[in-house]
Design a protein around this motif. Sequence first.
Motif, PDB file in Angstrom:
ATOM      1  N   HIS A 109       0.799  -1.222   0.000  1.00 53.93           N
ATOM      2  CA  HIS A 109       0.000   0.000   0.000  1.00 53.93           C
ATOM      3  C   HIS A 109       0.833   1.273   0.000  1.00 53.93           C
ATOM      4  O   HIS A 109       0.279   2.372   0.023  1.00 53.93           O
ATOM      5  CB  HIS A 109      -0.976   0.016   1.181  1.00 53.93           C
ATOM      6  CG  HIS A 109      -0.349  -0.149   2.521  1.00 53.93           C
ATOM      7  ND1 HIS A 109       0.486   0.774   3.086  1.00 53.93           N
ATOM      8  CD2 HIS A 109      -0.426  -1.161   3.419  1.00 53.93           C
ATOM      9  CE1 HIS A 109       0.884   0.353   4.275  1.00 53.93           C
ATOM     10  NE2 HIS A 109       0.357  -0.822   4.498  1.00 53.93           N
TER      11      HIS A 109
ATOM     12  N   ARG B 243      -3.986   3.364   2.409  1.00 51.71           N
ATOM     13  CA  ARG B 243      -4.877   3.144   3.546  1.00 51.71           C
ATOM     14  C   ARG B 243      -4.693   1.748   4.117  1.00 51.71           C
ATOM     15  O   ARG B 243      -4.698   0.757   3.394  1.00 51.71           O
ATOM     16  CB  ARG B 243      -6.331   3.323   3.095  1.00 51.71           C
ATOM     17  CG  ARG B 243      -7.338   3.118   4.216  1.00 51.71           C
ATOM     18  CD  ARG B 243      -8.749   3.293   3.669  1.00 51.71           C
ATOM     19  NE  ARG B 243      -9.735   3.030   4.706  1.00 51.71           N
ATOM     20  CZ  ARG B 243     -11.057   3.025   4.503  1.00 51.71           C
ATOM     21  NH1 ARG B 243     -11.514   3.291   3.279  1.00 51.71           N
ATOM     22  NH2 ARG B 243     -11.888   2.779   5.490  1.00 51.71           N
ATOM     23  N   TRP B 244      -4.503   1.691   5.429  1.00 52.42           N
ATOM     24  CA  TRP B 244      -4.415   0.398   6.114  1.00 52.42           C
ATOM     25  C   TRP B 244      -5.806  -0.178   6.288  1.00 52.42           C
ATOM     26  O   TRP B 244      -6.749   0.522   6.642  1.00 52.42           O
ATOM     27  CB  TRP B 244      -3.754   0.584   7.484  1.00 52.42           C
ATOM     28  CG  TRP B 244      -2.276   0.385   7.427  1.00 52.42           C
ATOM     29  CD1 TRP B 244      -1.366   1.183   6.812  1.00 52.42           C
ATOM     30  CD2 TRP B 244      -1.549  -0.704   7.982  1.00 52.42           C
ATOM     31  NE1 TRP B 244      -0.101   0.666   6.951  1.00 52.42           N
ATOM     32  CE2 TRP B 244      -0.186  -0.492   7.664  1.00 52.42           C
ATOM     33  CE3 TRP B 244      -1.901  -1.837   8.713  1.00 52.42           C
ATOM     34  CZ2 TRP B 244       0.814  -1.365   8.056  1.00 52.42           C
ATOM     35  CZ3 TRP B 244      -0.908  -2.704   9.106  1.00 52.42           C
ATOM     36  CH2 TRP B 244       0.447  -2.476   8.779  1.00 52.42           C
ATOM     37  N   ARG B 245      -5.911  -1.471   6.013  1.00 53.50           N
ATOM     38  CA  ARG B 245      -7.170  -2.175   6.183  1.00 53.50           C
ATOM     39  C   ARG B 245      -7.045  -3.182   7.319  1.00 53.50           C
ATOM     40  O   ARG B 245      -5.945  -3.462   7.799  1.00 53.50           O
ATOM     41  CB  ARG B 245      -7.580  -2.876   4.881  1.00 53.50           C
ATOM     42  CG  ARG B 245      -7.676  -1.917   3.697  1.00 53.50           C
ATOM     43  CD  ARG B 245      -8.061  -2.628   2.415  1.00 53.50           C
ATOM     44  NE  ARG B 245      -8.045  -1.727   1.277  1.00 53.50           N
ATOM     45  CZ  ARG B 245      -9.051  -0.921   0.950  1.00 53.50           C
ATOM     46  NH1 ARG B 245     -10.168  -0.928   1.678  1.00 53.50           N
ATOM     47  NH2 ARG B 245      -8.952  -0.127  -0.098  1.00 53.50           N
ATOM     48  N   GLN B 246      -8.174  -3.720   7.737  1.00 53.05           N
ATOM     49  CA  GLN B 246      -8.152  -4.700   8.821  1.00 53.05           C
ATOM     50  C   GLN B 246      -7.306  -5.906   8.449  1.00 53.05           C
ATOM     51  O   GLN B 246      -6.634  -6.503   9.299  1.00 53.05           O
ATOM     52  CB  GLN B 246      -9.581  -5.152   9.163  1.00 53.05           C
ATOM     53  CG  GLN B 246      -9.664  -6.056  10.391  1.00 53.05           C
ATOM     54  CD  GLN B 246      -9.134  -5.377  11.641  1.00 53.05           C
ATOM     55  OE1 GLN B 246      -9.454  -4.216  11.907  1.00 53.05           O
ATOM     56  NE2 GLN B 246      -8.319  -6.087  12.411  1.00 53.05           N
ATOM     57  N   LYS B 247      -7.288  -6.224   7.171  1.00 51.88           N
ATOM     58  CA  LYS B 247      -6.475  -7.352   6.709  1.00 51.88           C
ATOM     59  C   LYS B 247      -5.002  -7.129   7.040  1.00 51.88           C
ATOM     60  O   LYS B 247      -4.302  -8.057   7.461  1.00 51.88           O
ATOM     61  CB  LYS B 247      -6.651  -7.533   5.206  1.00 51.88           C
ATOM     62  CG  LYS B 247      -5.758  -8.612   4.599  1.00 51.88           C
ATOM     63  CD  LYS B 247      -5.910  -8.663   3.084  1.00 51.88           C
ATOM     64  CE  LYS B 247      -4.966  -9.693   2.477  1.00 51.88           C
ATOM     65  NZ  LYS B 247      -5.077  -9.738   0.995  1.00 51.88           N
TER      66      LYS B 247
END
Length: 255
Positions: free
Chosen positions: A104, A109-113
Amino acid sequence: MFEFSQLIIERNQRPILDIPNLTLATDKLTVILGKNGSGKTTLMQCLARQLHPSKGCIRFKEKPLLGFSQRQLAQEIAFLPQSLSEAAGLTIRELVQLGRFPWHGTWGRWRQKDHDIVTQSLKQVGLSHYENQLVEEASGGEKQRAWIAMLLAQQSPVLLLDEPTSALDISHQYELLSLLQKLNRETGQGIIIILHDVNLAARYADRILAIDEGRCVFHGTVDDFMKKEQLESLYNIPMTLINHPENNTKVALAC
């Protein structure tokens, strides 16, 4: 797979690595063995594109290694060098989070994954309870495992590790190799690793590549490698082999 074609690395106009033709599987656990100064790290740096060939080329997935962008390469190949940075001011979790960067970028953007992958990587190396500890305050073995967790968080199909067991005690050496073998078996991630311990290699490797004076002198199965004459030729010392008392493997002993 990695395909070598007339690969030569020169230093001061003298070849230090000379591999005419070689194919390395990227779905197996391959261990690179050899004496100090034999060219193991030079070979690993070529695979990680830290060094460029003086002559010849390396192809990965049928494409020249030099044809990948830096981000594309990081998404495909994760590399843990022998000499590691200090990572001053970072917690162990923050260090492991850097493994997600190829997916990324800096502002992505950081995701929960991403958070889940970091948490799982810490768990895999046994550092869940130390995630908020500063890296510089960790023991040598904990630092090594933190860097390995960062490598796991990168989730690249191929992992390259240059002597990752050097700072680990015998218990953590076997735990690490068991983890890498499990990853290979369960996820299909290819693992190429430099080790010095012949018996550790024989226990966990699918394939062994032996380097001597910059040349490949053996590439094949563990059973074919664990022969008295083969070991003595590689290490230039008398060797003997005994049967392991609890499994169907050989153990090498220096005489």
